[in-house]
Write a protein that holds these residues in place. Structure first.
Motif, PDB file in Angstrom:
ATOM      1  N   ARG A   1     -17.528  86.996  72.092  1.00 30.55           N
ATOM      2  CA  ARG A   1     -17.260  87.283  70.693  1.00 30.55           C
ATOM      3  C   ARG A   1     -16.723  88.701  70.645  1.00 30.55           C
TER       4      ARG A   1
ATOM      5  N   SER B   1     -14.921  91.916  68.515  1.00 32.36           N
ATOM      6  CA  SER B   1     -14.650  92.562  67.227  1.00 32.36           C
ATOM      7  C   SER B   1     -13.631  93.668  67.427  1.00 32.36           C
TER       8      SER B   1
ATOM      9  N   LYS C   1     -15.647  78.126  67.775  1.00 25.81           N
ATOM     10  CA  LYS C   1     -15.949  78.792  66.505  1.00 25.81           C
ATOM     11  C   LYS C   1     -17.366  78.468  66.039  1.00 25.81           C
TER      12      LYS C   1
ATOM     13  N   TRP D   1      -4.514  86.451  59.185  1.00 23.76           N
ATOM     14  CA  TRP D   1      -5.872  86.013  59.502  1.00 23.76           C
ATOM     15  C   TRP D   1      -6.331  85.073  58.393  1.00 23.76           C
TER      16      TRP D   1
ATOM     17  N   TYR E   1     -12.482  92.707  62.343  1.00 25.63           N
ATOM     18  CA  TYR E   1     -12.299  91.265  62.482  1.00 25.63           C
ATOM     19  C   TYR E   1     -12.974  90.798  63.767  1.00 25.63           C
ATOM     20  N   THR E   2     -13.621  89.639  63.697  1.00 22.44           N
ATOM     21  CA  THR E   2     -14.340  89.110  64.849  1.00 22.44           C
ATOM     22  C   THR E   2     -13.854  87.697  65.170  1.00 22.44           C
ATOM     23  N   PHE E   3     -13.519  87.467  66.433  1.00 20.56           N
ATOM     24  CA  PHE E   3     -13.061  86.149  66.883  1.00 20.56           C
ATOM     25  C   PHE E   3     -13.756  85.808  68.195  1.00 20.56           C
ATOM     26  N   VAL E   4     -13.552  84.586  68.675  1.00 25.37           N
ATOM     27  CA  VAL E   4     -14.135  84.147  69.929  1.00 25.37           C
ATOM     28  C   VAL E   4     -13.036  83.711  70.882  1.00 25.37           C
TER      29      VAL E   4
ATOM     30  N   ASP F   1     -20.081  81.287  65.666  1.00 21.63           N
ATOM     31  CA  ASP F   1     -20.249  81.498  64.238  1.00 21.63           C
ATOM     32  C   ASP F   1     -19.176  82.438  63.685  1.00 21.63           C
ATOM     33  N   VAL F   2     -17.921  82.124  64.032  1.00 21.46           N
ATOM     34  CA  VAL F   2     -16.770  82.879  63.540  1.00 21.46           C
ATOM     35  C   VAL F   2     -15.721  81.889  63.055  1.00 21.46           C
ATOM     36  N   GLU F   3     -14.663  82.400  62.456  1.00 17.36           N
ATOM     37  CA  GLU F   3     -13.644  81.530  61.868  1.00 17.36           C
ATOM     38  C   GLU F   3     -12.332  81.509  62.642  1.00 17.36           C
TER      39      GLU F   3
END
Length: 459
Positions: A346, A348, A305, A402, A413-416, A309-311
């Motif tokens: 990353r 989206s 994260k 989320w 929404y964006t995640f890794v 730079d994601v949550e």
């Protein structure tokens, strides 16, 4: 009639346990050819470098090139392990000390659109009796991973007509060194009968006695140095190719010396020692594989994260092969725990697609828990559990949350996660509906190491 011998290695993947025998075999064949005044060529088809091996990791592949220099190959090309498993700077300097030519016709610098300085598109070698053998090479195109690493990788079909036309008129025998895979090799043979011989790799296929497609001879020697390709070309006095005899020689049948094992173990010991010299952080507690407090997987999810730079982050527990013990952490521990050449992506998605992705993961969870998986850079044994950070799934009501809140279908929404999730077939929503950005040049172990370094400084 002239006999020309061509020996090839491919897809060694840093399996150095076979290297002493292979080196001895190639050296013996070269000495025999010299004594008999015969022409012999040696080539490697790529994926010689693989960073699962600690010595390869510690030297960024330079140690592998030192071993290749022992052969003095006439030509080599790269595979995806060299091309994507190295940062751009590492690849640009991988062959600085090479005593062989690197051939590659479909890789260009993304900024300048020029070929890299360490490669050339082709090479012509003249045999003792005057036969001209043309060699050219192509590697597997993966734009999604080459492009963010600073490379412009091009598809073989776009370049082959010009490459074949420009070389065919200059040579008597035309040889393609292919790191494209068996399906692509067969397509090329069907389309370009002007090529005499295709040496194949990438898909680890094995032709014990070759294969002929549309009059084009195909050869392939498996993987991990388990075989060496041995091809004898017969040409007449006008230098026309009359026959090609192909065989794959099993390494198991080659001469083995008592000191071989010590050499092989020495490569591992040297690699571990070099990695142990590179200190990363001083952690106050063990990072465990499994359940309980201070989990390695939690530290890695946090690191992912931070890097992206994601949550929210998603990863599978099967990636984690060894705990990291408290105290000074070095790169050897990171490498043993996470040997995979995996990068982060990353991703989206619209909320509706994110819900579908989580449902795909939950549907496959029980199946994947103990599922043995290989390939796509995976170095573990089983896939393991799917682990979320920032996502929750209510199995009773089939609801996804989320950061504790319901997902809005129309929102983005964006995640890794790891790039592995994009390549395996279980979570198609990532590739079909996602906007994916590959994060280079770090592997997942480097991301974890950077995070540990930032949170736990060495005194």
């Amino acid at each position: 009639m002239e006999k020309i011998r061509l020996l090839h290695t491919n897809d060694l993947h840093s399996h150095l346990e076979n290297w002493p025998k292979i080196r001895r075999f190639l050296d013996q064949r070269k000495r025999e050819a010299s004594q008999n005044n015969e022409t012999i060529l040696t080539v490697d088809l790529g994926d010689f470098v693989d960073r699962w091996h600690p010595l390869t990791e510690a030297t960024s592949g330079q140690a592998n090139v030192e071993l290749m220099n022992q052969i003095g190959y006439d030509a080599v090309t790269i595979g995806n392990n060299e091309g994507v498993g190295s940062s751009k700077d590492e690849l640009d300097h991988l062959y600085d000390q090479a005593n062989f030519d690197v051939l590659l016709g479909n890789l260009f610098d993304k900024r300048t659109l020029e070929m890299p300085k360490w490669a050339q598109p082709s090479k012509i070698i003249t045999s003792i009796e005057g036969t001209k053998i043309g060699l050219f090479a192509l590697t597997a195109p993966f734009p999604l991973t080459y492009s963010p690493n600073g490379w412009d990788i091009r598809f073989p079909q776009d370049l082959l007509p010009e490459l074949v036309e420009s070389l065919r008129g200059q040579v008597d025998v035309l040889v393609l060194m292919s790191h494209l895979g068996i399906t692509e090799d067969r397509k090329i043979a069907a389309t370009f009968p002007e090529i005499d011989l295709i040496l194949g790799s990438h898909t680890h296929h094995l032709f014990m006695e070759g294969e002929i497609v549309n009059g084009v001879q195909l050869a392939a020697a498996g993987k991990f140095g388990q075989y060496v390709g041995d091809i004898v070309l017969t040409v007449d006095q006008q230098h026309r190719l009359k026959e090609a005899t192909v065989r794959a020689v099993p390494t198991a049948t080659m001469t083995e010396f008592p000191e071989d094992q010590a050499e092989i173990e020495g490569y591992l010991a040297r690699g571990h020692a070099l990695l142990q010299e590179k200190k990363v952080a001083a952690i106050p507690h063990d990072l465990k594989v499994g359940t309980g407090d201070y989990l390695l997987i939690e530290a890695t999810l946090r690191a992912m994260k931070e890097r992206a730079d994601v949550e929210v982050a998603i990863v599978n527990s099967g990636l984690f092969l060894a705990p990291i013990m408290k105290g000074l952490v070095d790169q050897d521990q990171l490498h043993q725990s996470l040997p995979h050449p995996m990068h982060l992506i990353r991703v989206s998605l619209l909320g509706s697609d994110l819900i579908r992705l989580v449902l795909e993961m939950e549907k496959n969870r029980s199946f994947l828990r103990n599922y043995p998986i290989i390939g796509m850079g995976f170095r573990g044994k089983i896939f393991g559990e799917i682990c979320y950070s920032g996502l929750e799934f209510d199995a009773v009501n089939h609801k996804v949350r989320w950061l504790g809140e319901p997902i809005i279908p129309e929102s983005s929404y964006t995640f890794v996660t790891v790039d592995h999730f994009m390549f395996i077939p279980f979570f198609p929503t990532i590739e079909i509906a996602g906007s994916c950005e590959f994060l280079f040049p770090e592997f997942i172990r480097s991301v974890l190491g950077d995070s540990l370094k930032s949170h736990y400084l060495i005194d």
